[in-house]
Write an enzyme that holds these catalytic residues in place. Structure first.
Site, short mmCIF file in Angstrom:
data_model
loop_
_atom_site.label_atom_id
_atom_site.label_comp_id
_atom_site.label_asym_id
_atom_site.label_seq_id
_atom_site.Cartn_x
_atom_site.Cartn_y
_atom_site.Cartn_z
N GLY A 46 -45.32 37.48 51.90
CA GLY A 46 -46.19 38.19 50.97
C GLY A 46 -45.82 39.66 50.91
N GLN A 51 -47.23 48.45 49.31
CA GLN A 51 -46.11 48.40 50.25
C GLN A 51 -44.79 48.83 49.60
OE1 GLN A 51 -47.15 44.19 51.65
NE2 GLN A 51 -46.27 45.14 53.48
N CYS A 88 -46.30 41.77 59.36
CA CYS A 88 -46.36 42.49 58.10
C CYS A 88 -45.03 43.21 57.90
CB CYS A 88 -47.50 43.51 58.15
SG CYS A 88 -47.66 44.50 56.67
N LEU A 89 -44.49 43.16 56.68
CA LEU A 89 -43.21 43.81 56.41
C LEU A 89 -43.28 45.32 56.59
CD1 LEU A 89 -41.94 41.75 53.33
CD2 LEU A 89 -41.20 41.58 55.71
N HIS A 130 -54.39 38.46 53.78
CA HIS A 130 -53.60 39.60 54.31
C HIS A 130 -53.19 40.52 53.17
CE1 HIS A 130 -50.27 41.27 57.01
NE2 HIS A 130 -49.94 41.70 55.80
N GLU A 131 -52.65 39.93 52.08
CA GLU A 131 -52.17 40.76 50.96
C GLU A 131 -53.34 41.41 50.23
OE1 GLU A 131 -49.18 41.46 51.14
OE2 GLU A 131 -48.67 39.78 52.45
N HIS A 134 -54.38 44.54 51.87
CA HIS A 134 -53.50 45.69 51.59
C HIS A 134 -54.02 46.52 50.41
CE1 HIS A 134 -50.02 45.67 54.22
NE2 HIS A 134 -49.80 44.38 54.03
NI NI Z 1 -48.62 43.13 55.15
#
Ligand code: NI
Length: 154
Positions: A46, A51, A88-89, A130-131, A134
């Site tokens: 995701g 991000q 998480c990226l 999760h997304e 963000h």
């Molecule tokens: Ni993330």
């Protein structure tokens, strides 16, 4: 399409509230396509617009069944509970065991601006939540204690 640079933890951008998308146009679609490419390139499941430095309510997820795009997402319903490993990226090399609902119903707009609704279980539910977090400046690490965030083993 182009890869975008992923904003890393510590950057205040990740803590901002994202704004609603008013019009879905070619520029939006270009952003979305770049986000999908960037997510796949990083082997992520995701990626949310903040991000890549864009404070708009857009995210993409792909748990292995093809990309799902959500613009202005709204969680309609959650149920159950799951605890599982989450990363998480924007926080590379770390993970934690995070407890979340294991079923989510979510609606929003797709890449063309048409209304869509999805239901997700397990990993897909986790990815949606999760997304979506963000977009409100929330990171998974907010949901656990500092000493519950672990270093990934090489
Ligand atoms: Ni993330």
């Amino acid at each position: 399409m182009a890869l975008r640079k992923i904003v890393q933890v510590g950057d205040p951008i990740l803590r901002k509230q994202c704004k609603e998308v008013k019009t879905v146009n070619d520029r939006t679609r270009m952003l979305i396509d770049d986000m999908i490419e960037t997510m796949h390139d990083s082997d992520g499941v995701g990626l949310a617009a903040p991000q890549v430095g864009v404070l708009r309510r857009i995210f993409v997820v792909d748990v292995g069944e093809g990309p799902i795009v959500l613009i202005n997402p709204e969680i309609v319903e959650t149920s159950g509970e799951q605890t599982g490993s989450e990363g998480c990226l924007s926080i590379p090399g770390r993970y934690a065991e995070v407890t979340r609902p294991d079923h989510v119903k979510i609606r929003g707009l797709d890449r063309d601006g048409n209304p869509v609704e999805y239901e997700g279980d397990d990993l897909l539910a986790r990815a949606f939540l999760h997304e979506n977090d963000h977009l409100d400046g929330i990171l998974y690490t907010d949901k656990v204690a500092d000493d519950e965030v672990y270093l990934e083993e090489e």
